[in-house]
Design an enzyme around this catalytic site. Structure first.
Site, mmCIF file in Angstrom:
data_model
loop_
_atom_site.group_PDB
_atom_site.id
_atom_site.type_symbol
_atom_site.label_atom_id
_atom_site.label_comp_id
_atom_site.label_asym_id
_atom_site.label_seq_id
_atom_site.Cartn_x
_atom_site.Cartn_y
_atom_site.Cartn_z
ATOM 1 N N PRO A 1 40.344 77.756 133.651
ATOM 2 C CA PRO A 1 39.866 76.561 134.326
ATOM 3 C C PRO A 1 39.202 76.728 135.675
ATOM 4 O O PRO A 1 38.065 76.340 135.829
ATOM 5 C CB PRO A 1 41.132 75.721 134.468
ATOM 6 C CG PRO A 1 42.146 76.386 133.631
ATOM 7 C CD PRO A 1 41.726 77.775 133.438
ATOM 8 N N GLU A 2 39.825 77.259 136.668
ATOM 9 C CA GLU A 2 39.271 77.136 138.011
ATOM 10 C C GLU A 2 38.289 78.265 138.327
ATOM 11 O O GLU A 2 38.164 79.217 137.563
ATOM 12 C CB GLU A 2 40.425 77.050 139.018
ATOM 13 C CG GLU A 2 41.463 76.025 138.574
ATOM 14 C CD GLU A 2 42.549 75.740 139.594
ATOM 15 O OE1 GLU A 2 42.300 75.867 140.790
ATOM 16 O OE2 GLU A 2 43.663 75.394 139.171
ATOM 17 N N LYS B 1 33.166 75.630 138.250
ATOM 18 C CA LYS B 1 33.913 76.131 137.102
ATOM 19 C C LYS B 1 33.015 76.323 135.888
ATOM 20 O O LYS B 1 33.504 76.571 134.786
ATOM 21 C CB LYS B 1 35.048 75.160 136.760
ATOM 22 C CG LYS B 1 35.984 74.892 137.939
ATOM 23 C CD LYS B 1 36.963 73.781 137.641
ATOM 24 C CE LYS B 1 37.680 73.339 138.915
ATOM 25 N NZ LYS B 1 38.547 72.162 138.682
ATOM 26 N N ARG C 1 47.551 63.769 138.503
ATOM 27 C CA ARG C 1 47.840 65.181 138.252
ATOM 28 C C ARG C 1 49.122 65.591 138.950
ATOM 29 O O ARG C 1 49.434 65.100 140.041
ATOM 30 C CB ARG C 1 46.701 66.080 138.779
ATOM 31 C CG ARG C 1 45.296 65.571 138.525
ATOM 32 C CD ARG C 1 44.912 65.599 137.069
ATOM 33 N NE ARG C 1 45.088 66.915 136.472
ATOM 34 C CZ ARG C 1 44.215 67.912 136.565
ATOM 35 N NH1 ARG C 1 43.100 67.738 137.235
ATOM 36 N NH2 ARG C 1 44.449 69.064 135.994
ATOM 37 N N ARG D 1 41.402 72.810 121.340
ATOM 38 C CA ARG D 1 41.607 71.437 121.801
ATOM 39 C C ARG D 1 40.296 70.647 121.904
ATOM 40 O O ARG D 1 40.319 69.440 122.123
ATOM 41 C CB ARG D 1 42.291 71.498 123.168
ATOM 42 C CG ARG D 1 43.106 70.295 123.479
ATOM 43 C CD ARG D 1 43.967 70.599 124.684
ATOM 44 N NE ARG D 1 44.257 69.423 125.439
ATOM 45 C CZ ARG D 1 44.762 69.432 126.657
ATOM 46 N NH1 ARG D 1 44.998 70.592 127.242
ATOM 47 N NH2 ARG D 1 45.030 68.336 127.276
#
Length: 270
Positions: free
Chosen positions: A2-3, A59, A260, A110
């Site tokens: 992700p990051e 990202k 979050r 996903r």
DNA sequence: CCTGCTACCTGATGGC
DNA sequence: TGCCATCAGGTAGCAG
């Protein structure tokens, strides 16, 4: 992955495998990965194109082609795998790029991730909305101060906003705020210059350490099960609810901010 | 313009 | 064991 640190590690490790390669063919296994684009158009545009360079913005991973570019976003679980010929069974492939001697697979069970083709970088709307990249030389204390001054949101929310600063996600925002001893609910616009200085050096230090961790060992694209190993070893607060703060021993708390999970030490983050 | 909320998806995990 | 709820490293789009 992700990051920004994870994407940066992927970029560095992937570069020697694909730069200069030509995309001989593309196969869209799950069209959702290129949504809202269409499979026939996608294949027509990328077939025969050479991957001239690979780069990163926030990202996003960019494959710069001889004509146009591919913009990849991995969201939570997206992954790249290299196969010699065909993907091994059991791997959930969304898109296949057949290169000269290998097959690059975009994998995301996903289906959150995307791989999109654009004629030029200006056409990629998601990229044009990005703010200052965390790894850019322009990411300085004055630059960060200027960015944070314009908003009164919680500092945690501001750090997550890719249109302000690009590349920080949910893990490293908590980590950087812990390192800087800043409460995630502080208002971005009201930080004092000393706090911004602390935040800036914390963001830089946390992300640099993450790149090192994600690059050693480097991602193994040949192994379909590869993922970033030992990331939890560099984490100081994330997912440590109830456990003692590594600085002062107080119990780490978990709260919801901007929907979050946010972890912080109520005692030393003021 | 700014901000917060929800949808988008599937798989892993833990409580009962 | 099975079932259900909850959670997951992200962003686009929409409503107020």
């Amino acid at each position: 992955m992700p990051e920004a640190p994870e994407v940066e590690a992927v970029l560095r490790a992937l570069r020697p495998h694909i730069e200069g390669c030509t995309i001989r063919d593309a196969c869209i296994v799950h069209p959702i990965a290129i949504k809202p684009q269409r499979a026939t158009e996608f294949v027509r545009h990328v077939r025969g194109q050479t991957i001239q360079s690979i780069s990163r913005r926030g990202k996003y991973l960019l494959l710069n082609l001889s004509r146009g570019l591919l913009v990849l976003h991995f969201k939570f679980d997206g992954q790249l795998i290299l196969f010699d010929r065909q993907p091994s069974p059991g791997v959930h492939v969304d898109v296949l790029l057949h290169l000269d001697k290998t097959v690059l697979a975009f994998v995301d069970p996903r289906h959150f991730g995307r791989i999109l083709w654009y004629p030029d970088i200006a056409s990629a709307r998601s990229l044009s909305k990005l703010g200052l990249d965390v790894f850019s030389p322009s990411f300085t204390v004055p630059a960060l101060a200027k960015i944070l001054r314009r908003t009164n949101r919680f500092i945690k929310s501001a750090l997550l906003d890719q249109s302000l600063v690009a590349g920080i996600g949910n893990i490293y925002s908590s980590e950087a705020l812990w390192q800087a001893k800043l409460n995630p609910r502080k208002r971005a616009g009201r930080l004092k210059i000393g706090e911004i200085r602390r935040l800036h050096s914390s963001v830089v230090a946390v992300l640099r350490r993450a790149v090192r961790c994600c690059s050693e060992p480097p991602p193994d694209f040949r192994n379909p099960g590869w993922w970033f190993a030992d990331l939890d070893k560099i984490l100081r607060v994330y997912q440590r609810e109830g456990r003692p703060c590594r600085r002062c021993g107080s119990a780490i708390r978990r709260i919801e901010l901007a929907g979050r999970s946010t972890y912080f030490c109520p005692r030393c983050q003021r």
